[in-house]
Design an enzyme around this catalytic site. Structure first.
Site, PDB file in Angstrom:
ATOM      1  N   GLY A  15       0.737  -1.284   0.028  1.00 30.90           N
ATOM      2  CA  GLY A  15       0.006   0.022   0.031  1.00 30.90           C
ATOM      3  C   GLY A  15       0.884   1.222   0.008  1.00 30.90           C
ATOM      4  N   ILE A  17       1.952   3.084   2.314  1.00 33.82           N
ATOM      5  CA  ILE A  17       3.019   2.912   3.495  1.00 33.82           C
ATOM      6  C   ILE A  17       4.106   2.029   3.009  1.00 33.82           C
ATOM      7  CG2 ILE A  17       3.655   2.028   5.910  1.00 33.82           C
ATOM      8  CD1 ILE A  17       0.874   3.142   6.729  1.00 33.82           C
ATOM      9  N   CYS A 128       0.890   6.357  13.705  1.00 37.17           N
ATOM     10  CA  CYS A 128       1.819   7.382  13.028  1.00 37.17           C
ATOM     11  C   CYS A 128       1.458   8.724  13.989  1.00 37.17           C
ATOM     12  CB  CYS A 128       1.190   7.841  11.822  1.00 37.17           C
ATOM     13  SG  CYS A 128      -0.574   7.856  11.667  1.00 37.17           S
TER      14      CYS A 128
END
Length: 294
Positions: A15, A17, A128
């Site tokens: 994906g 990330i 995050c």
């Protein structure tokens, strides 16, 4: 002078990330990206990885095990799959760095804990929002005793992939637990906003801390030092607002992506991936020190 051997690594997940993480790995001299493993060869991420010339497979964790051994494997998939991935990879001897909000493994925030724990091979990066907020909150907790902490993370919709949206409950629970661990505060509230605004806003984390015995100067000094520590590996990290008053501290940080293929608003991806690469580099350094000399 002998050239040091690079550590062989793999990325699970293709994906947003996973692909950015792979790109960052290719730009570090201590790591060799040997594989990026997704599940669907026709997915956008897998196609982009192939266009970048990266080695790809659609076999998921089973393909990683077969292609091993690896020194480090990054899990950039989703929280529901991580336990299975650790069970598969644990016998291989690889260090597994978890970028999903599972609360499994040893919790690491490089902005707070700067040394790689050599005895641990299962490392968790919280979220995050945790990577952006915990260095500041830990710095505050060193100078006073918080009784309540509230954290609100706001990220651009374009930066929130399918796995992020599926894992919001785990994100909140894992981030809350990590904040409690690093600050010693029981009463913690974490919220997440996904913004569809145009232009896309930068990743923003607003923190409110209630505490007694606040001394403004030491608090500000600690926060500045924490921000410097984070910027050493995530240059787009910035404290944009800070108010210190009796009984209450309010702080806002923003993270913008710098360099690489990410748009500037994708600071949420940038900070956790930068932390993951830093951990892998530290892992490589620890491994080299422990290897017997010829």
């Amino acid at each position: 002078m002998a050239v040091e051997e690079r550590r062989r690594v793999a990325v699970l997940g293709a994906g947003l990330i996973g692909v950015d993480l792979a790109d960052k790995i290719t730009r570090t001299p201590t790591l060799e990206l040997a594989l990026i493993a997704g599940r669907d060869r026709d997915s956008l991420g897998m196609r982009r990885a192939a266009e970048m010339g990266l080695p790809t497979t659609a076999g998921g964790v089973h393909a990683v095990v077969e292609a091993g051994p690896f020194d480090v494997v990054f899990d950039a998939t989703n929280a529901d799959s991580h336990a299975e991935h650790w069970a598969s990879l644990r016998p291989t001897g690889a260090t597994l760095i978890d970028l999903t909000p599972t609360a499994l493994g040893t919790v690491i925030v490089p902005g707070v804990k700067t040394h790689y724990p050599a005895t641990h091979r299962h490392l968790n990066l919280v979220s995050c929002g945790g990577q952006a907020s915990i260095p500041v909150l830990h710095a505050i907790a060193q100078r006073c005793t918080p009784t309540y902490i509230e954290v609100v993370s706001t990220g651009a919709s374009a930066s929130a992939g399918r796995a992020t949206r599926l894992n919001l409950d785990q994100y909140i629970a894992t981030t809350s637990a990590a904040i409690r661990t690093f600050t010693g505060t029981r009463d913690v509230k974490v919220m997440v906003n996904i913004s569809p605004a145009r232009p896309a806003p930068p990743f923003r984390v607003a923190m409110t801390v209630l505490a007694d015995g606040i001394r403004p100067a030491p608090v500000r000094t600690n926060i500045a030092a924490a921000a410097d520590a984070v910027r050493a590996y995530a240059p787009g990290f910035k404290v944009t607002a800070l108010t210190v008053e009796p009984g209450r501290i309010s702080a806002v940080v923003e993270v913008t992506a710098s360099g690489g293929r990410l748009p500037r608003h994708a600071g949420s991806v940038d900070i956790i991936n930068a932390a993951a690469v830093l951990l892998a580099e530290q892992s490589a350094a620890v491994s080299r020190r422990r290897e017997p000399r010829p």
